[in-house]
Design a protein around this motif. Structure first.
Motif, PDB file in Angstrom:
ATOM      1  N   PRO A  78       1.002   1.179   1.863  1.00 54.00           N
ATOM      2  CA  PRO A  78       0.507   2.538   2.109  1.00 54.00           C
ATOM      3  C   PRO A  78      -0.967   2.668   1.740  1.00 54.00           C
ATOM      4  O   PRO A  78      -1.392   2.219   0.682  1.00 54.00           O
ATOM      5  CB  PRO A  78       1.371   3.413   1.196  1.00 54.00           C
ATOM      6  N   ASP A 100      -2.126   6.091   6.140  1.00 55.35           N
ATOM      7  CA  ASP A 100      -0.862   6.800   5.960  1.00 55.35           C
ATOM      8  C   ASP A 100      -1.046   8.257   5.576  1.00 55.35           C
ATOM      9  O   ASP A 100      -0.200   9.094   5.888  1.00 55.35           O
ATOM     10  CB  ASP A 100      -0.027   6.090   4.881  1.00 55.35           C
ATOM     11  N   ASP A 101      -2.146   8.582   4.869  1.00 53.40           N
ATOM     12  CA  ASP A 101      -2.314   9.961   4.422  1.00 53.40           C
ATOM     13  C   ASP A 101      -3.766  10.213   4.046  1.00 53.40           C
ATOM     14  O   ASP A 101      -4.558   9.276   3.913  1.00 53.40           O
ATOM     15  CB  ASP A 101      -1.413  10.251   3.222  1.00 53.40           C
ATOM     16  N   ALA A 118       5.341  10.533  -3.129  1.00 52.25           N
ATOM     17  CA  ALA A 118       6.051  10.594  -1.852  1.00 52.25           C
ATOM     18  C   ALA A 118       5.924   9.278  -1.091  1.00 52.25           C
ATOM     19  O   ALA A 118       6.903   8.780  -0.508  1.00 52.25           O
ATOM     20  CB  ALA A 118       5.513  11.749  -1.002  1.00 52.25           C
ATOM     21  N   ARG A 119       4.724   8.690  -1.085  1.00 52.73           N
ATOM     22  CA  ARG A 119       4.514   7.432  -0.369  1.00 52.73           C
ATOM     23  C   ARG A 119       5.265   6.277  -1.028  1.00 52.73           C
ATOM     24  O   ARG A 119       5.828   5.418  -0.348  1.00 52.73           O
ATOM     25  CB  ARG A 119       3.016   7.116  -0.288  1.00 52.73           C
ATOM     26  N   ARG A 121       8.028   6.581  -2.780  1.00 52.58           N
ATOM     27  CA  ARG A 121       9.458   6.785  -2.480  1.00 52.58           C
ATOM     28  C   ARG A 121       9.787   6.285  -1.088  1.00 52.58           C
ATOM     29  O   ARG A 121      10.856   5.710  -0.852  1.00 52.58           O
ATOM     30  CB  ARG A 121       9.829   8.266  -2.603  1.00 52.58           C
ATOM     31  N   GLU A 122       8.849   6.469  -0.160  1.00 50.85           N
ATOM     32  CA  GLU A 122       9.055   5.975   1.200  1.00 50.85           C
ATOM     33  C   GLU A 122       9.104   4.446   1.212  1.00 50.85           C
ATOM     34  O   GLU A 122       9.916   3.844   1.916  1.00 50.85           O
ATOM     35  CB  GLU A 122       7.925   6.479   2.105  1.00 50.85           C
ATOM     36  N   ARG A 125      12.468   3.451  -0.106  1.00 46.77           N
ATOM     37  CA  ARG A 125      13.511   3.695   0.906  1.00 46.77           C
ATOM     38  C   ARG A 125      13.505   2.587   1.963  1.00 46.77           C
ATOM     39  O   ARG A 125      14.566   2.069   2.343  1.00 46.77           O
ATOM     40  CB  ARG A 125      13.277   5.050   1.582  1.00 46.77           C
ATOM     41  N   MET A 126      12.314   2.199   2.412  1.00 44.64           N
ATOM     42  CA  MET A 126      12.210   1.144   3.415  1.00 44.64           C
ATOM     43  C   MET A 126      12.686  -0.197   2.855  1.00 44.64           C
ATOM     44  O   MET A 126      13.312  -0.983   3.570  1.00 44.64           O
ATOM     45  CB  MET A 126      10.763   1.040   3.902  1.00 44.64           C
TER      46      MET A 126
END
Length: 268
Positions: A78, A100-101, A118-119, A121-122, A125-126
């Motif tokens: 990220p 990404d942001d 948030a990034r 956590r993403e 998750r991936m």
């Protein structure tokens, strides 16, 4: 949430302020003053997220981002841009290059920390989704009747950015399938799920070192299969106390594919 974060910012005062805020939150931080230094630092530090200014000397944020996305090891890392240049045109340019942001200056640190969380956590998750996919492939492979007479897959627990082509190609040539995971803290979970023909662990995984993974594991020592420690840089190798737990150490900076094939073949 503990993670490694790279901060690339040419203004010293802003850079130091960001570092202070991130370290107060428990993050491990390394810094660079421009995009060129940033690329060198990222390859050494292996961050899980990059914060970068856009307007910098020598190499700006866009140039750094473009170079980073061309590196296989960091294509999915990220990237969050820190900049006052957050109008529609700059946002579109950054998105096309793979940012990404955005967080605008002056920095709202509460918003910055929420964006980072948030990034990350993403990313987690991936990682979990990839592990579940690998497990499904394993189950599919082992459910075939003809596989009963073949070797079980190898387990690879390695940092996500590590170049493992030499090991993967050697396993393929030997007819050994493999399951790739990235979290050393979950080593026992992986070992409980299935039986493996061999185990490869990189010196650093996404969340813990190999040494910490072994200390936390109840099953590694009693798992009677060939075990390999994978290190990225033989000159920078550290924490050698746990090396005796492995049959062989594979250094990716010196070992060629033929060497890796010979090492693995001796134990398969």
């Amino acid at each position: 949430m503990s993670a490694r974060i790279a901060v690339i910012e040419d203004e010293l005062e802003i850079r130091e302020l960001i570092v202070e805020e991130l370290e107060d939150e428990g993050y491990e931080v390394d810094t660079a003053a421009n995009g060129r230094e940033g690329l060198e630092m990222i390859q050494r530090f292996k961050p899980q997220l990059v914060l970068s200014d856009i307007t910098m000397p020598e190499l700006d944020g866009y140039g750094m981002l473009e170079n980073l996305r061309n590196m296989k090891a960091f294509r999915s890392t990220p990237i969050v841009f820190l900049s006052a240049l957050a109008d529609r045109r700059h946002i579109i340019q950054g998105k096309k290059l793979g940012v990404d942001d955005y967080v605008t200056k002056p920095i709202d640190f509460e918003f910055l920390l929420a964006t980072i969380e948030a990034r990350l956590r993403e990313v987690e998750r991936m990682t979990i989704e990839k592990e579940e996919q690998m497990l499904k492939l394993y189950n599919s492979f082992m459910s075939r009747p003809e596989q009963e007479r073949r070797v079980k897959p190898a387990l690879i627990v390695a940092q996500e950015w590590l170049e493992l082509d030499a090991i993967e190609n050697a396993l393929k040539k030997l007819g050994v399938p493999f399951v790739l995971h990235h979290r050393g803290s979950k080593l026992d979970s992986y070992l409980r799920e299935k039986a493996y023909s061999s185990i490869f662990i990189s010196q650093h995984t996404n969340d813990v070192s190999a040494s910490d993974a072994l200390k936390q594991s109840e099953l590694f020592g009693s798992t009677n299969v060939p075990k390999y420690l994978v290190i990225e840089d033989s000159k920078a190798a550290q924490d050698m106390g746990h090396w005796s737990s492995f049959n062989q150490v594979i250094s990716l900076d010196t070992a060629k594919e033929a060497d890796v094939n010979e090492v693995i073949a001796a134990h398969v």
